[in-house]
Design a protein around this motif. Structure first.
Motif, PDB file in Angstrom:
ATOM      1  N   ARG A  67       0.839  -1.207   0.000  1.00 52.28           N
ATOM      2  CA  ARG A  67       0.000   0.000   0.000  1.00 52.28           C
ATOM      3  C   ARG A  67       0.871   1.254   0.000  1.00 52.28           C
ATOM      4  O   ARG A  67       0.671   2.163  -0.806  1.00 52.28           O
ATOM      5  CB  ARG A  67      -0.908  -0.009   1.226  1.00 52.28           C
ATOM      6  CG  ARG A  67      -1.700   1.257   1.422  1.00 52.28           C
ATOM      7  CD  ARG A  67      -2.553   1.139   2.696  1.00 52.28           C
ATOM      8  NE  ARG A  67      -3.165   2.393   2.997  1.00 52.28           N
ATOM      9  CZ  ARG A  67      -2.817   3.163   4.033  1.00 52.28           C
ATOM     10  NH1 ARG A  67      -1.873   2.782   4.865  1.00 52.28           N
ATOM     11  NH2 ARG A  67      -3.421   4.304   4.238  1.00 52.28           N
ATOM     12  N   VAL A  68       1.862   1.283   0.877  1.00 54.90           N
ATOM     13  CA  VAL A  68       2.766   2.434   0.957  1.00 54.90           C
ATOM     14  C   VAL A  68       3.574   2.567  -0.336  1.00 54.90           C
ATOM     15  O   VAL A  68       3.720   3.666  -0.885  1.00 54.90           O
ATOM     16  CB  VAL A  68       3.690   2.312   2.188  1.00 54.90           C
ATOM     17  CG1 VAL A  68       4.771   3.370   2.168  1.00 54.90           C
ATOM     18  CG2 VAL A  68       2.872   2.391   3.467  1.00 54.90           C
ATOM     19  N   LEU A  69       4.064   1.453  -0.852  1.00 54.02           N
ATOM     20  CA  LEU A  69       4.875   1.496  -2.064  1.00 54.02           C
ATOM     21  C   LEU A  69       4.057   1.911  -3.285  1.00 54.02           C
ATOM     22  O   LEU A  69       4.556   2.637  -4.152  1.00 54.02           O
ATOM     23  CB  LEU A  69       5.558   0.144  -2.293  1.00 54.02           C
ATOM     24  CG  LEU A  69       6.625  -0.220  -1.254  1.00 54.02           C
ATOM     25  CD1 LEU A  69       7.115  -1.638  -1.471  1.00 54.02           C
ATOM     26  CD2 LEU A  69       7.763   0.771  -1.267  1.00 54.02           C
ATOM     27  N   VAL A  70       2.803   1.486  -3.357  1.00 52.10           N
ATOM     28  CA  VAL A  70       1.939   1.927  -4.463  1.00 52.10           C
ATOM     29  C   VAL A  70       1.711   3.427  -4.381  1.00 52.10           C
ATOM     30  O   VAL A  70       1.756   4.128  -5.398  1.00 52.10           O
ATOM     31  CB  VAL A  70       0.590   1.169  -4.468  1.00 52.10           C
ATOM     32  CG1 VAL A  70      -0.438   1.869  -5.345  1.00 52.10           C
ATOM     33  CG2 VAL A  70       0.785  -0.254  -4.941  1.00 52.10           C
TER      34      VAL A  70
ATOM     35  N   VAL B 256      -5.736   6.662  -7.067  1.00 51.44           N
ATOM     36  CA  VAL B 256      -5.174   5.522  -6.336  1.00 51.44           C
ATOM     37  C   VAL B 256      -4.706   5.968  -4.957  1.00 51.44           C
ATOM     38  O   VAL B 256      -4.996   5.311  -3.947  1.00 51.44           O
ATOM     39  CB  VAL B 256      -4.025   4.859  -7.129  1.00 51.44           C
ATOM     40  CG1 VAL B 256      -3.265   3.864  -6.268  1.00 51.44           C
ATOM     41  CG2 VAL B 256      -4.556   4.182  -8.370  1.00 51.44           C
ATOM     42  N   ILE B 257      -3.987   7.077  -4.902  1.00 54.57           N
ATOM     43  CA  ILE B 257      -3.488   7.576  -3.616  1.00 54.57           C
ATOM     44  C   ILE B 257      -4.653   7.866  -2.671  1.00 54.57           C
ATOM     45  O   ILE B 257      -4.637   7.465  -1.506  1.00 54.57           O
ATOM     46  CB  ILE B 257      -2.607   8.827  -3.819  1.00 54.57           C
ATOM     47  CG1 ILE B 257      -1.301   8.430  -4.516  1.00 54.57           C
ATOM     48  CG2 ILE B 257      -2.313   9.516  -2.485  1.00 54.57           C
ATOM     49  CD1 ILE B 257      -0.474   9.609  -5.006  1.00 54.57           C
ATOM     50  N   VAL B 258      -5.675   8.544  -3.174  1.00 53.03           N
ATOM     51  CA  VAL B 258      -6.835   8.875  -2.337  1.00 53.03           C
ATOM     52  C   VAL B 258      -7.554   7.608  -1.879  1.00 53.03           C
ATOM     53  O   VAL B 258      -7.924   7.479  -0.706  1.00 53.03           O
ATOM     54  CB  VAL B 258      -7.797   9.824  -3.097  1.00 53.03           C
ATOM     55  CG1 VAL B 258      -9.124   9.961  -2.380  1.00 53.03           C
ATOM     56  CG2 VAL B 258      -7.138  11.191  -3.280  1.00 53.03           C
ATOM     57  N   ALA B 259      -7.746   6.657  -2.790  1.00 50.79           N
ATOM     58  CA  ALA B 259      -8.451   5.421  -2.438  1.00 50.79           C
ATOM     59  C   ALA B 259      -7.711   4.632  -1.360  1.00 50.79           C
ATOM     60  O   ALA B 259      -8.335   3.997  -0.506  1.00 50.79           O
ATOM     61  CB  ALA B 259      -8.645   4.555  -3.682  1.00 50.79           C
TER      62      ALA B 259
ATOM     63  N   ALA C 182      -9.765   2.068   4.021  1.00 48.11           N
ATOM     64  CA  ALA C 182      -8.601   1.377   3.465  1.00 48.11           C
ATOM     65  C   ALA C 182      -7.558   1.159   4.560  1.00 48.11           C
ATOM     66  O   ALA C 182      -6.980   0.076   4.672  1.00 48.11           O
ATOM     67  CB  ALA C 182      -7.997   2.174   2.317  1.00 48.11           C
ATOM     68  N   PHE C 183      -7.357   2.177   5.389  1.00 49.66           N
ATOM     69  CA  PHE C 183      -6.399   2.044   6.496  1.00 49.66           C
ATOM     70  C   PHE C 183      -6.795   0.900   7.412  1.00 49.66           C
ATOM     71  O   PHE C 183      -5.959   0.081   7.799  1.00 49.66           O
ATOM     72  CB  PHE C 183      -6.303   3.370   7.251  1.00 49.66           C
ATOM     73  CG  PHE C 183      -5.292   3.349   8.358  1.00 49.66           C
ATOM     74  CD1 PHE C 183      -3.936   3.416   8.067  1.00 49.66           C
ATOM     75  CD2 PHE C 183      -5.676   3.245   9.674  1.00 49.66           C
ATOM     76  CE1 PHE C 183      -2.985   3.390   9.077  1.00 49.66           C
ATOM     77  CE2 PHE C 183      -4.752   3.213  10.693  1.00 49.66           C
ATOM     78  CZ  PHE C 183      -3.405   3.286  10.393  1.00 49.66           C
ATOM     79  N   ALA C 184      -8.091   0.823   7.760  1.00 56.97           N
ATOM     80  CA  ALA C 184      -8.573  -0.254   8.634  1.00 56.97           C
ATOM     81  C   ALA C 184      -8.388  -1.613   7.971  1.00 56.97           C
ATOM     82  O   ALA C 184      -8.020  -2.593   8.621  1.00 56.97           O
ATOM     83  CB  ALA C 184     -10.036  -0.021   8.975  1.00 56.97           C
ATOM     84  N   TYR C 185      -8.648  -1.688   6.685  1.00 58.34           N
ATOM     85  CA  TYR C 185      -8.485  -2.960   5.959  1.00 58.34           C
ATOM     86  C   TYR C 185      -7.034  -3.431   5.983  1.00 58.34           C
ATOM     87  O   TYR C 185      -6.771  -4.585   6.303  1.00 58.34           O
ATOM     88  CB  TYR C 185      -8.957  -2.794   4.504  1.00 58.34           C
ATOM     89  CG  TYR C 185      -8.579  -3.949   3.622  1.00 58.34           C
ATOM     90  CD1 TYR C 185      -9.208  -5.179   3.752  1.00 58.34           C
ATOM     91  CD2 TYR C 185      -7.587  -3.812   2.670  1.00 58.34           C
ATOM     92  CE1 TYR C 185      -8.850  -6.243   2.949  1.00 58.34           C
ATOM     93  CE2 TYR C 185      -7.225  -4.877   1.845  1.00 58.34           C
ATOM     94  CZ  TYR C 185      -7.860  -6.093   1.993  1.00 58.34           C
ATOM     95  OH  TYR C 185      -7.504  -7.144   1.191  1.00 58.34           O
ATOM     96  N   PHE C 186      -6.115  -2.545   5.701  1.00 57.66           N
ATOM     97  CA  PHE C 186      -4.706  -2.951   5.663  1.00 57.66           C
ATOM     98  C   PHE C 186      -4.174  -3.217   7.077  1.00 57.66           C
ATOM     99  O   PHE C 186      -3.323  -4.084   7.249  1.00 57.66           O
ATOM    100  CB  PHE C 186      -3.851  -1.910   4.950  1.00 57.66           C
ATOM    101  CG  PHE C 186      -4.065  -1.922   3.462  1.00 57.66           C
ATOM    102  CD1 PHE C 186      -3.520  -2.935   2.679  1.00 57.66           C
ATOM    103  CD2 PHE C 186      -4.817  -0.951   2.838  1.00 57.66           C
ATOM    104  CE1 PHE C 186      -3.716  -2.966   1.315  1.00 57.66           C
ATOM    105  CE2 PHE C 186      -5.021  -0.968   1.465  1.00 57.66           C
ATOM    106  CZ  PHE C 186      -4.475  -1.979   0.702  1.00 57.66           C
ATOM    107  N   ARG C 187      -4.687  -2.526   8.070  1.00 59.92           N
ATOM    108  CA  ARG C 187      -4.258  -2.753   9.438  1.00 59.92           C
ATOM    109  C   ARG C 187      -4.730  -4.121   9.916  1.00 59.92           C
ATOM    110  O   ARG C 187      -4.042  -4.808  10.654  1.00 59.92           O
ATOM    111  CB  ARG C 187      -4.797  -1.662  10.343  1.00 59.92           C
ATOM    112  CG  ARG C 187      -4.244  -1.731  11.758  1.00 59.92           C
ATOM    113  CD  ARG C 187      -4.745  -0.642  12.628  1.00 59.92           C
ATOM    114  NE  ARG C 187      -6.196  -0.507  12.423  1.00 59.92           N
ATOM    115  CZ  ARG C 187      -6.882   0.573  12.687  1.00 59.92           C
ATOM    116  NH1 ARG C 187      -6.273   1.631  13.147  1.00 59.92           N
ATOM    117  NH2 ARG C 187      -8.162   0.634  12.476  1.00 59.92           N
ATOM    118  N   SER C 188      -5.909  -4.544   9.464  1.00 57.85           N
ATOM    119  CA  SER C 188      -6.450  -5.821   9.917  1.00 57.85           C
ATOM    120  C   SER C 188      -5.913  -7.010   9.125  1.00 57.85           C
ATOM    121  O   SER C 188      -6.076  -8.158   9.525  1.00 57.85           O
ATOM    122  CB  SER C 188      -7.973  -5.817   9.830  1.00 57.85           C
ATOM    123  OG  SER C 188      -8.393  -5.842   8.481  1.00 57.85           O
ATOM    124  N   SER C 189      -5.288  -6.748   7.982  1.00 59.66           N
ATOM    125  CA  SER C 189      -4.796  -7.862   7.147  1.00 59.66           C
ATOM    126  C   SER C 189      -3.503  -8.431   7.660  1.00 59.66           C
ATOM    127  O   SER C 189      -2.727  -7.845   8.315  1.00 59.66           O
ATOM    128  CB  SER C 189      -4.582  -7.371   5.708  1.00 59.66           C
ATOM    129  OG  SER C 189      -5.809  -7.015   5.152  1.00 59.66           O
TER     130      SER C 189
END
Length: 135
Positions: A80-83, A119-122, A128-135
């Protein structure tokens, strides 16, 4: 037990746009490498080596975008950060390409910039933050 968060539509949208960026970079990069081998047919303000270098840079960017698209589809926080960094780089590259190539690329710059911003906004939304934190 922690509740799993389903992938938000915005993240899926970012995955799709990242794949679009990857494919367009790969196709355009291959075209520039081919063009560098046939410069006698080209009327662009770049040398053969500049054209080839730009083509290989696009190929590398396309491969990275494809790898990162797979990562964000799988829920990778690092991807996510790299994208987001890659998309910021695409915005800078679009501005630079316009300054070097002018009218030759002016038609694609707004699309590249808009797609990158989307993409950056999405990927920066709270869902999105919650999704990546929970993955």
């Amino acid at each position: 037990m922690a509740e799993t968060v389903g992938r938000p539509a915005g993240v899926t949208f970012a995955v799709i746009l990242t794949w679009v960026a990857a494919v367009t970079d790969l196709v355009t990069g291959a075209a520039f490498v081919w063009l560098s081998l046939h410069m006698q047919r080209a009327t662009i303000p770049l040398t053969e080596s500049e054209t080839r270098g730009y083509g290989f840079a696009l190929l590398a960017s396309g491969l990275l975008a494809a790898a990162f698209a797979l990562g964000i589809a799988a829920g990778s926080q690092l991807s996510r950060v790299l994208v987001m960094l890659l998309m910021a780089g695409r915005i800078v590259a679009a501005v630079y390409a316009t300054s070097v190539l002018g009218e030759l690329v002016r038609w694609q710059v707004p699309g590249q910039m808009l797609g990158s911003v989307l993409v950056i906004v999405a990927l920066a939304t709270p869902r999105a933050f919650a999704y990546f934190r929970s993955s």
